[in-house]
Design a protein around this motif. Sequence first.
Motif, PDB file in Angstrom:
ATOM      1  N   ASN A 105       9.997   2.195  -6.073  1.00 17.63           N
ATOM      2  CA  ASN A 105      10.298   1.077  -5.168  1.00 17.63           C
ATOM      3  C   ASN A 105      11.434   0.197  -5.694  1.00 17.63           C
ATOM      4  N   GLN A 106      12.124  -0.451  -4.764  1.00 18.38           N
ATOM      5  CA  GLN A 106      13.128  -1.464  -5.117  1.00 18.38           C
ATOM      6  C   GLN A 106      14.158  -0.951  -6.121  1.00 18.38           C
ATOM      7  N   VAL A 107      14.507   0.296  -5.977  1.00 20.28           N
ATOM      8  CA  VAL A 107      15.595   0.849  -6.781  1.00 20.28           C
ATOM      9  C   VAL A 107      16.874   0.744  -5.956  1.00 20.28           C
ATOM     10  N   GLN A 108      17.959   0.385  -6.600  1.00 21.79           N
ATOM     11  CA  GLN A 108      19.245   0.243  -5.917  1.00 21.79           C
ATOM     12  C   GLN A 108      20.237   1.228  -6.556  1.00 21.79           C
ATOM     13  N   ARG A 136      11.461  18.634   2.522  1.00 20.95           N
ATOM     14  CA  ARG A 136      10.334  17.936   1.887  1.00 20.95           C
ATOM     15  C   ARG A 136      10.741  16.641   1.175  1.00 20.95           C
ATOM     16  N   VAL A 137      11.713  15.945   1.708  1.00 17.70           N
ATOM     17  CA  VAL A 137      12.064  14.622   1.181  1.00 17.70           C
ATOM     18  C   VAL A 137      11.107  13.602   1.786  1.00 17.70           C
ATOM     19  N   MET A 138      10.583  12.725   0.947  1.00 20.97           N
ATOM     20  CA  MET A 138       9.659  11.680   1.410  1.00 20.97           C
ATOM     21  C   MET A 138      10.274  10.319   1.090  1.00 20.97           C
ATOM     22  N   ILE A 139      10.344   9.458   2.082  1.00 21.27           N
ATOM     23  CA  ILE A 139      10.922   8.125   1.878  1.00 21.27           C
ATOM     24  C   ILE A 139       9.929   7.077   2.368  1.00 21.27           C
ATOM     25  N   HIS A 140       9.609   6.138   1.498  1.00 23.35           N
ATOM     26  CA  HIS A 140       8.602   5.134   1.842  1.00 23.35           C
ATOM     27  C   HIS A 140       9.184   3.970   2.642  1.00 23.35           C
ATOM     28  N   ALA A 141       8.274   3.169   3.137  1.00 18.67           N
ATOM     29  CA  ALA A 141       8.598   2.153   4.150  1.00 18.67           C
ATOM     30  C   ALA A 141       9.708   1.189   3.729  1.00 18.67           C
ATOM     31  N   ASN A 142      10.517   0.848   4.722  1.00 21.71           N
ATOM     32  CA  ASN A 142      11.548  -0.187   4.581  1.00 21.71           C
ATOM     33  C   ASN A 142      12.660   0.155   3.600  1.00 21.71           C
ATOM     34  N   SER A 143      12.763   1.402   3.197  1.00 18.76           N
ATOM     35  CA  SER A 143      13.930   1.796   2.407  1.00 18.76           C
ATOM     36  C   SER A 143      15.111   2.056   3.328  1.00 18.76           C
ATOM     37  N   VAL A 144      16.291   1.921   2.763  1.00 18.11           N
ATOM     38  CA  VAL A 144      17.522   2.073   3.529  1.00 18.11           C
ATOM     39  C   VAL A 144      18.432   3.059   2.809  1.00 18.11           C
ATOM     40  N   GLY A 156       0.770  -1.236   0.000  1.00 17.06           N
ATOM     41  CA  GLY A 156       0.000   0.000   0.000  1.00 17.06           C
ATOM     42  C   GLY A 156       0.803   1.289   0.000  1.00 17.06           C
ATOM     43  N   ALA A 157       2.104   1.212  -0.291  1.00 15.04           N
ATOM     44  CA  ALA A 157       2.856   2.464  -0.443  1.00 15.04           C
ATOM     45  C   ALA A 157       2.329   3.214  -1.665  1.00 15.04           C
ATOM     46  N   ASP A 190      16.266  18.683  -2.179  1.00 18.47           N
ATOM     47  CA  ASP A 190      14.903  19.015  -1.763  1.00 18.47           C
ATOM     48  C   ASP A 190      13.868  18.305  -2.645  1.00 18.47           C
ATOM     49  N   ASP A 191      12.703  18.072  -2.070  1.00 17.39           N
ATOM     50  CA  ASP A 191      11.529  17.650  -2.839  1.00 17.39           C
ATOM     51  C   ASP A 191      11.716  16.345  -3.594  1.00 17.39           C
ATOM     52  N   THR A 192      12.596  15.513  -3.114  1.00 15.95           N
ATOM     53  CA  THR A 192      12.797  14.210  -3.752  1.00 15.95           C
ATOM     54  C   THR A 192      11.986  13.163  -2.999  1.00 15.95           C
ATOM     55  N   GLU A 193      11.370  12.257  -3.767  1.00 13.88           N
ATOM     56  CA  GLU A 193      10.588  11.180  -3.152  1.00 13.88           C
ATOM     57  C   GLU A 193      11.209   9.842  -3.501  1.00 13.88           C
ATOM     58  N   ILE A 194      11.316   8.993  -2.511  1.00 12.76           N
ATOM     59  CA  ILE A 194      11.929   7.672  -2.685  1.00 12.76           C
ATOM     60  C   ILE A 194      10.922   6.622  -2.257  1.00 12.76           C
ATOM     61  N   GLY A 195      10.763   5.588  -3.086  1.00  8.17           N
ATOM     62  CA  GLY A 195       9.758   4.565  -2.843  1.00  8.17           C
ATOM     63  C   GLY A 195      10.128   3.613  -1.716  1.00  8.17           C
ATOM     64  N   ALA A 196       9.413   2.512  -1.656  1.00 11.12           N
ATOM     65  CA  ALA A 196       9.571   1.529  -0.587  1.00 11.12           C
ATOM     66  C   ALA A 196      10.632   0.500  -0.955  1.00 11.12           C
ATOM     67  N   ASN A 197      11.325  -0.005   0.057  1.00  7.29           N
ATOM     68  CA  ASN A 197      12.335  -1.049  -0.136  1.00  7.29           C
ATOM     69  C   ASN A 197      13.394  -0.653  -1.163  1.00  7.29           C
TER      70      ASN A 197
END
Lengths: 336, 336, 336
Positions: free
Chosen positions: C233-236, C168-176, B178-179, C205-212
């Motif tokens: 998501n799942q970007v390395q 305003r950086v947003m990082i989704h769940a379980n990212s490292v 759900g992200a 600024d204003d960068t968004e990163i997905g989950a994992n």
Amino acid sequence: MPHLLSSIVAQLGGKLVGQDIHIQSVKTLSDATANDISFLSNPKYKKQLETTNAGAIIVAPNIVGLPENKSYIVADDPYLYFAKVLHLLYPPQKSTRQVHETAVIHRNAIVPDSCEIGAFVVIGENAQLGENCRILSGSVIGENCVLGDECVLYPSVVLYPKTHLGNRVMIHANSVIGADGFGNARTADKTWYKIPQIGGVIIGDDTEIGANSNIDKGALGNTEIGSGCRIDNQVQIGHNCIIGNHTAIAACTGISGSTKIGNYCIVGGAAMFVGHIEIADHTIIGGGTAVTRSIDKPDFYATCYPIQTQKEWVKNAVHIRHLNELSKRVKALEKQ
Amino acid sequence: MPHLLSSIVAQLGGKLVGQDIHIQSVKTLSDATANDISFLSNPKYKKQLETTNAGAIIVAPNIVGLPENKSYIVADDPYLYFAKVLHLLYPPQKSTRQVHETAVIHRNAIVPDSCEIGAFVVIGENAQLGENCRILSGSVIGENCVLGDECVLYPSVVLYPKTHLGNRVMIHANSVIGADGFGNARTADKTWYKIPQIGGVIIGDDTEIGANSNIDKGALGNTEIGSGCRIDNQVQIGHNCIIGNHTAIAACTGISGSTKIGNYCIVGGAAMFVGHIEIADHTIIGGGTAVTRSIDKPDFYATCYPIQTQKEWVKNAVHIRHLNELSKRVKALEKQ
Amino acid sequence: MPHLLSSIVAQLGGKLVGQDIHIQSVKTLSDATANDISFLSNPKYKKQLETTNAGAIIVAPNIVGLPENKSYIVADDPYLYFAKVLHLLYPPQKSTRQVHETAVIHRNAIVPDSCEIGAFVVIGENAQLGENCRILSGSVIGENCVLGDECVLYPSVVLYPKTHLGNRVMIHANSVIGADGFGNARTADKTWYKIPQIGGVIIGDDTEIGANSNIDKGALGNTEIGSGCRIDNQVQIGHNCIIGNHTAIAACTGISGSTKIGNYCIVGGAAMFVGHIEIADHTIIGGGTAVTRSIDKPDFYATCYPIQTQKEWVKNAVHIRHLNELSKRVKALEKQ
């Protein structure tokens, strides 16, 4: 704390050429300043020796004509020497020997006093840690796990029950070791029946595993990772795989179940392996390569679709689908 | 606790041939000993029947010439039968019905007494769990999530708000459901304007999701995963995808947004799907295959660059970029 | 809370055509009902205007023959306008300004009163947060991290020490962010010697990163992600990569170390980049494309193996391995 070059040489070997100066940090040739040590591992960048501001440079014995205003450490393998200097200047963090008050440790778990246990860590029944382990915030160690000495789990690592780690194993954040393998039997009406995964995972000594990687438990037996391996981020290793010693696997690689990879192999990023194959010791697989069969002869395998603009690609790709016919047409022409 | 073969047959069907012995575990033909049951699903490994030390073996009715010193269970589908024996000997863990004292559960959440809630779990406002769920350490269930009965979340699973799980859904560690989907509008000056993702995720009954996998919420509507699906580790499913029932997706597969995959499909590992396409029921996609268009005819699609040594590849790959010209040259020759 | 169309136009611009009705939500043309606003961004779906039940529709100025029973907002870029309407109706959640009692915040960390800190969050020594940040359950912020204003970390995000985020950086769940790069020197006996990774990660600024997803810290210097980026998501992203501003990278993409990607690039899903290359501004890379060399001319690059059935593929793939010979045979024929 600055280090004298002579002190570095006394500890790591190599030969000091030039003045015995103090070094504070390690930088690249282009970033280094007078208090930094740098290194030249590839002779083709030798020209940078003339422009760098590094106070000292690690060089190979075969580099001649060294600019005279610098200090040098001459070492057989400048890159390895550089790594060792980094270890000297930035030694790995030691266990604080403190257990955070929020950690939940089962009363039957064995956690030596020498271990560091972070906030919100959970350690399950009968889990057993070696000396000087560092288990950072939010990691979960399942029941009956066994960790050797000096293991490091970065935050939010999950070890499913029955995972065994050797000594000095390091696992980065959000990796999961020992989740169920992907085992399902298909019923007559084409639905999936889960095959309970009752094996475990065994990881040897001195192996490092990156962040967000997965190693599944074996279906019946174990999934086994050797000693001295380097496994990068987002690597997926399926159930019952056996990875040999000193093998390195770069990021985003996926290895299907029951595949056996030998010792001293190097796997590039985003490679993929089908299951139930065997890869010989010392094999090298290039990035993005699909390994669809066993490899019994060590070599450098590297195959991926060559890059083009989309416009060119469209023109060429269409012919790939008809290569068989093209080949027949050439054969027909040859007969004439 | 050992099981008599006759008791297994009484519960699971099949026919017992030979002595009624006690079985303690399930092993492969090569690892099994006298107290183990094993199975032969592929007739080409029949020779192993002569060398295995297994006390009992599950075999198909068409296997003839069974060595006489063993016990057998004859079953129509030995692999499926083996899975069922595993379930019998290793039944899934039941809810402990305990809520760990550290769990943070919103006072408006509904958590039946039959649920197991682990340490450091967070359950948000108006979340609603069914009976006998097991929510393991560190998992986070967002506001307004709905879980059916007997769901299992392994450690550190994150359900964003408004995620709906059916009954008996199992999600492995560190997966995120759900992200936000990857939705961005490009402005006239080529910067990105985030499109708020206001949909949800709906997952059917009996679906299992591996570790470190992602299913994004829908942009406006929902992302939907059917019932009885098997989704492996490190699978990425974009917003507004619709995955049918009983479809299996192996590890490292990425599915772009708004793609619709039918029922009973099988997707090999590291496959990739472009967005906005539709895949027919019963389609099989091989590992590493790029699915770049809709598939309306179910078949086995499997296309990836064939493996070679890097040296051979370099010689051949260059011609791929000029296949169009090669084809034209052949045509010219044919005209002559 | 319903919004009048006239109020929307007053805030976002555009021109209202038809009745000034109340809008409650945003839906697709096919799902919308009388209280919903929808949008038509692609003129080829214009026919849907006749069948949709939407109360209002955002359309481009060049759409003619609008059905008369509806309300319209005419806007230059209907898709962007739709995104802005979504922001208006579903504004991003604001900080609750509450620190959960279970959070573990080092006494030397700086956490303004305006921040929201969730349950089981860990904030390390000397970490510094800007105003109005939202750090959700179970996230870990290492020592010496710096976060700008209004950053959002979804649950279980891990920032290794020394990570810097802009505003305003947003990082989704379980990212490292900031795990060790994959740096190892090979010794004479072919074992691996870890190269301590002493750099950091800097995100604009204003960068968004997905989950994992993963962004590794630099080996010596920093890994840098620009401003206004969208990372799925799942970007390395490997150590020492530099990603420019306003670049979008879709899910499952892997970027090897020290690669530099320009500004305003778009990278499709499951692309892979070798290391130490440079990609020009405004380059577009298609999904599944292996980028094996630098690109200095911005264009649309998209190359992957074209899909076929496995049966057809087997016939054609064999010839890829012998394209060099086929080419020589054609040349020989041409000489005749």
